[in-house]
Design an enzyme around this catalytic site. Structure first.
Site, PDB file in Angstrom:
ATOM      1  N   ARG A 107       0.848  -1.177   0.000  1.00 49.51           N
ATOM      2  CA  ARG A 107       0.000   0.000   0.000  1.00 49.51           C
ATOM      3  C   ARG A 107       0.886   1.229   0.000  1.00 49.51           C
ATOM      4  O   ARG A 107       1.766   1.364   0.853  1.00 49.51           O
ATOM      5  CB  ARG A 107      -0.804  -0.052   1.311  1.00 49.51           C
ATOM      6  CG  ARG A 107      -2.110   0.609   1.296  1.00 49.51           C
ATOM      7  CD  ARG A 107      -2.872   0.278   2.558  1.00 49.51           C
ATOM      8  NE  ARG A 107      -2.336   0.865   3.774  1.00 49.51           N
ATOM      9  CZ  ARG A 107      -3.086   1.435   4.712  1.00 49.51           C
ATOM     10  NH1 ARG A 107      -4.395   1.485   4.570  1.00 49.51           N
ATOM     11  NH2 ARG A 107      -2.540   1.921   5.793  1.00 49.51           N
ATOM     12  N   THR A 140      -0.839   7.681  -0.760  1.00 52.79           N
ATOM     13  CA  THR A 140      -2.142   7.638  -1.431  1.00 52.79           C
ATOM     14  C   THR A 140      -3.039   6.526  -0.884  1.00 52.79           C
ATOM     15  O   THR A 140      -4.251   6.530  -1.130  1.00 52.79           O
ATOM     16  CB  THR A 140      -1.966   7.363  -2.935  1.00 52.79           C
ATOM     17  OG1 THR A 140      -1.387   6.050  -3.067  1.00 52.79           O
ATOM     18  CG2 THR A 140      -1.038   8.380  -3.587  1.00 52.79           C
ATOM     19  N   ASP A 181       1.034  -1.471  12.384  1.00 55.12           N
ATOM     20  CA  ASP A 181       1.405  -2.024  11.071  1.00 55.12           C
ATOM     21  C   ASP A 181       1.712  -3.506  11.238  1.00 55.12           C
ATOM     22  O   ASP A 181       2.731  -3.887  11.840  1.00 55.12           O
ATOM     23  CB  ASP A 181       2.617  -1.266  10.522  1.00 55.12           C
ATOM     24  CG  ASP A 181       2.931  -1.686   9.098  1.00 55.12           C
ATOM     25  OD1 ASP A 181       3.086  -2.905   8.847  1.00 55.12           O
ATOM     26  OD2 ASP A 181       3.008  -0.812   8.221  1.00 55.12           O
ATOM     27  N   ASP A 211       5.171  -4.836   9.819  1.00 55.32           N
ATOM     28  CA  ASP A 211       6.310  -4.401  10.631  1.00 55.32           C
ATOM     29  C   ASP A 211       6.356  -5.138  11.959  1.00 55.32           C
ATOM     30  O   ASP A 211       7.422  -5.524  12.438  1.00 55.32           O
ATOM     31  CB  ASP A 211       6.239  -2.889  10.882  1.00 55.32           C
ATOM     32  CG  ASP A 211       6.621  -2.094   9.639  1.00 55.32           C
ATOM     33  OD1 ASP A 211       7.243  -2.683   8.727  1.00 55.32           O
ATOM     34  OD2 ASP A 211       6.288  -0.901   9.580  1.00 55.32           O
TER      35      ASP A 211
HETATM   36  C1  PRP Z   1      -1.103  -4.019   4.988  1.00 54.49           C
HETATM   37  C2  PRP Z   1      -1.986  -5.214   5.306  1.00 54.49           C
HETATM   38  C3  PRP Z   1      -2.921  -5.262   4.128  1.00 54.49           C
HETATM   39  C4  PRP Z   1      -3.078  -3.808   3.786  1.00 54.49           C
HETATM   40  C5  PRP Z   1      -4.427  -3.350   4.287  1.00 54.49           C
HETATM   41  O1  PRP Z   1      -0.117  -4.364   4.085  1.00 54.49           O
HETATM   42  O2  PRP Z   1      -1.265  -6.390   5.514  1.00 54.49           O
HETATM   43  O3  PRP Z   1      -2.413  -5.990   3.029  1.00 54.49           O
HETATM   44  O4  PRP Z   1      -2.037  -3.087   4.467  1.00 54.49           O
HETATM   45  O5  PRP Z   1      -4.678  -2.054   3.891  1.00 54.49           O
HETATM   46  P1  PRP Z   1      -5.838  -1.677   2.857  1.00 54.49           P
HETATM   47  O6  PRP Z   1      -7.037  -2.456   3.245  1.00 54.49           O
HETATM   48  O7  PRP Z   1      -6.016  -0.193   3.071  1.00 54.49           O
HETATM   49  O8  PRP Z   1      -5.344  -1.979   1.480  1.00 54.49           O
HETATM   50  P2  PRP Z   1       1.025  -3.344   3.629  1.00 54.49           P
HETATM   51  O9  PRP Z   1       0.650  -2.637   2.385  1.00 54.49           O
HETATM   52  O10 PRP Z   1       1.425  -2.480   4.802  1.00 54.49           O
HETATM   53  O11 PRP Z   1       2.207  -4.305   3.212  1.00 54.49           O
HETATM   54  P3  PRP Z   1       3.045  -5.361   4.075  1.00 54.49           P
HETATM   55  O12 PRP Z   1       2.124  -6.508   4.357  1.00 54.49           O
HETATM   56  O13 PRP Z   1       4.135  -5.728   3.155  1.00 54.49           O
HETATM   57  O14 PRP Z   1       3.531  -4.695   5.333  1.00 54.49           O
HETATM   58  N1  URA Z   2      -2.215  -2.012   7.368  1.00 52.50           N
HETATM   59  C1  URA Z   2      -1.736  -2.323   8.603  1.00 52.50           C
HETATM   60  O1  URA Z   2      -0.764  -3.106   8.735  1.00 52.50           O
HETATM   61  N2  URA Z   2      -2.335  -1.774   9.664  1.00 52.50           N
HETATM   62  C2  URA Z   2      -3.384  -0.934   9.574  1.00 52.50           C
HETATM   63  O2  URA Z   2      -3.900  -0.470  10.600  1.00 52.50           O
HETATM   64  C3  URA Z   2      -3.858  -0.625   8.284  1.00 52.50           C
HETATM   65  C4  URA Z   2      -3.266  -1.185   7.196  1.00 52.50           C
END
Ligand code: PRP
Ligand code: URA
Length: 194
Positions: free
Chosen positions: A89, A93, A185, A188
């Site tokens: 994500r 944006t 997150d 993370d």
């Molecule tokens: C996080 C989470 C989802 C997404 C949710 O991933 O694991 O995939 O955000 O957000 P949304 O519903 O607004 O799309 P992230 O993009 O942080 O990637 P990561 O899993 O690599 O940390």
């Molecule tokens: N992705 C995450 O990992 N945490 C949130 O709260 C939203 C999106």
């Protein structure tokens, strides 16, 4: 859920508990899998009992954070295949970007469990479901630990055929797109990257 929401919970315990919750959720998400009659001999004689009808299954984590639920799901359905969809994500944006898709070749014949700990705006889940449908997938369920009402609505509007299973439905999204109260997150916290 209380343990993984707590910001003082470290990476090791966060990983263990995320998988444990995913494992518990499998009872619910497999509740309606088709069963078939099978005749067996117990030490007391013949009986007809039920067993899984052999429906093909696959778990599809949305990378990265979805990986944190896969082992838990496989504890209960160890023969399931695993497909991967890479999605991140954009932090400004909040738009999702696809960077990797690798699926079992017979994805069109499998019932899929898409796993991701967080359903926030719903953008990543919707794009992952689009990617799966484009490749022929027909039956899928979305399994998350924490959902925001906004994300649930977004997926229900775009993919009304996909049932959503959430361990918790939280209050709302914050202005910068995080779930409140949420757990921060997920990627993370799982991988210790912040
Ligand atoms: C996080 C989470 C989802 C997404 C949710 O991933 O694991 O995939 O955000 O957000 P949304 O519903 O607004 O799309 P992230 O993009 O942080 O990637 P990561 O899993 O690599 O940390
Ligand atoms: N992705 C995450 O990992 N945490 C949130 O709260 C939203 C999106």
């Amino acid at each position: 859920m209380t343990i993984i929401r707590d910001k003082s919970t470290g990476t090791k315990v966060f990983r263990e508990v995320a998988n444990e919750i995913a494992e518990l959720m499998v009872y619910e998400i497999t509740r309606d899998l088709p069963l078939a009659d099978v005749e067996i001999d117990t030490p007391m004689g013949k009986t007809v009992q039920k067993q899984l009808a052999g429906k093909k299954l696959a778990v599809v984590p949305i990378l990265r954070a979805g990986l944190g639920m896969v082992d838990g799901v496989l504890q209960l359905i160890p023969a399931a295949k695993v497909g991967h969809i890479g999605m991140y994500r954009d932090e400004e944006t909040l738009e999702p970007h696809e960077y990797f898709v690798k699926l079992p070749p017979d994805i069109d014949q499998r019932d899929l469990f898409i796993v991701d700990p967080m359903l926030a705006t719903g953008g990543s889940a919707n794009m992952a479901i689009d990617a799966l449908k484009k490749r022929g997938a027909k039956n899928m369920r979305l399994v998350v630990l924490v959902a925001a009402p906004e994300g649930v609505r977004a997926v229900q509007e775009e993919h009304p055929d996909v049932d959503i299973y959430a361990a918790s439905l939280d209050e709302r999204l914050t202005d910068n797109g995080y779930i409140f109260p949420g757990l921060g997150d997920a990627g993370d916290r799982l991988f210790g990257t912040k």
